[in-house]
Enzyme design. Structure first.
Site, mmCIF file in Angstrom:
data_model
loop_
_atom_site.group_PDB
_atom_site.id
_atom_site.type_symbol
_atom_site.label_atom_id
_atom_site.label_comp_id
_atom_site.label_asym_id
_atom_site.label_seq_id
_atom_site.Cartn_x
_atom_site.Cartn_y
_atom_site.Cartn_z
ATOM 1 N N ALA A 251 1.086 -0.920 0.008
ATOM 2 C CA ALA A 251 0.169 0.086 -0.028
ATOM 3 C C ALA A 251 1.361 1.347 -0.161
ATOM 4 O O ALA A 251 1.899 0.833 0.001
ATOM 5 C CB ALA A 251 -0.547 0.119 1.239
ATOM 6 N N LYS A 252 0.513 2.217 0.035
ATOM 7 C CA LYS A 252 1.030 3.827 -0.622
ATOM 8 C C LYS A 252 2.353 3.974 1.380
ATOM 9 O O LYS A 252 3.387 4.203 0.823
ATOM 10 C CB LYS A 252 0.895 4.553 -0.299
ATOM 11 C CG LYS A 252 0.131 5.107 -1.955
ATOM 12 C CD LYS A 252 -0.830 6.739 -2.187
ATOM 13 C CE LYS A 252 -0.848 6.895 -3.243
ATOM 14 N NZ LYS A 252 -2.691 7.504 -3.367
#
Ligand SMILES: [Zn+2]
Length: 313
Positions: A251-252
């Site tokens: 994920a980011k």
């Protein structure tokens, strides 16, 4: 046979996205099928300028090609969800007319308050308690208008229990609680992912959906929508996601390595495809290979079934 990859260009293509794209592409190409690229930019306020082109460039650099897409058109254009809103509204109108959908004036806080029992919450938030389901549509619209907005539209899930067979996971039993009344169109007029994906896959004659297994849970909702709309259902294959070395989902927040960074470092595409192929058990580690070379004899049945860790590049 028609397969597809449907990226959301809200960030850069990372190795997990690239691996799912590779597997979907190999599945289509090894079956002699067409491969469609559809851009899922419903949330277009969150799409940075140039992000779509960057994703397309990364996929092309990896050696994945597509027969239809936003850049090259095709018989089922447009291939951007942000340009397909009329089709989603038409599907919602059909569901409303058939009594399979209803307007809802509840805010997020209303739903949270009415749901009460904490066990009724899942990662989508609290389960909708059915507040507006039995109300007259005019009454709901008036309630929403009094709060200065349009009503959302929800699917009348009615606790329907849907099991299905997935190509990778086998028989997936129905959730005990059954379907909830999930949102089809938000109060701001944006179609929900669940609806858009069903309308688009049917309209684009997609026969096989290969995607990450974070979407396994939402498949029963999509199958229910497919049936309610009288559309043909595709076959599903949910492939394991890529995890970080410490076991977290990419994920980011986990700052996954972007394909663009690997390109900028001068790595050849065959090194990246080789690492992705090794993570899926298709090749030994450290062997460069092109996407095209992986096509002969490819079968999704042969991929490693556990979440993958792509070794450092
Ligand atoms: Zn409601």
């Amino acid at each position: 046979m028609r397969g597809r990859y449907a990226p959301s260009p809200t960030g850069r293509l990372h190795l997990g996205n690239a691996r799912t794209a590779l597997l979907a592409w190999l599945d289509a190409r090894s079956r002699g099928g067409a491969f469609i690229l559809r851009v899922e930019d419903l949330d277009h306020a969150r799409v940075p300028a140039g992000a779509e082109q960057a994703v397309l460039d990364d996929l092309a650099w990896l050696g994945l090609d597509w027969d239809e897409g936003p850049d090259r058109g095709g018989p089922f254009a447009p291939y951007r969800q942000s340009e397909r809103g009329g089709r989603y509204d038409a599907a919602i109108d059909r569901l409303l007319a058939a009594g399979r959908a209803f307007p809802c004036a509840c805010s997020r806080a209303d739903v949270a308050r009415a749901a009460q029992a904490p066990h009724e919450a899942d990662e989508d938030g609290p389960r909708y308690p059915g507040t507006c389901r039995g109300l007259a549509a005019d009454e709901v619209r008036a309630r929403a208008a009094a709060q200065g907005r349009a009503p959302a539209i929800r699917f009348a899930g009615g606790g329907e229990r849907i099991d299905f067979v997935d190509d990778i996971h086998g028989a997936v039993p129905a959730d005990a609680a059954g379907l909830d009344d999930f949102v089809l169109r938000r109060a701001d007029g944006t179609a929900a992912y669940q609806l858009a994906v069903v309308v688009d896959d049917a309209a684009m004659a997609v026969t096989r959906v290969v995607r990450g297994d974070d979407l396994l849970r939402s498949t029963p909702r999509q199958i229910a929508l497919t049936r309610a709309l009288g559309l043909p259902a595709p076959a599903f294959a949910h492939v394991p996601l890529v995890l970080t070395a410490s076991g977290e989902r990419l994920a980011k927040r986990t700052r996954p390595e972007a394909v663009a960074d690997l390109r900028a470092r001068g790595l050849p595409p065959a090194a990246v495809i080789g690492a992705l192929a090794a993570s899926a058990g298709l090749r030994g580690a450290g062997l460069p290979v092109s996407a095209r070379e992986l096509v002969p004899g490819f079968s999704l049945a042969g991929i490693v079934r556990i979440p993958a860790i792509v070794s450092a590049l």
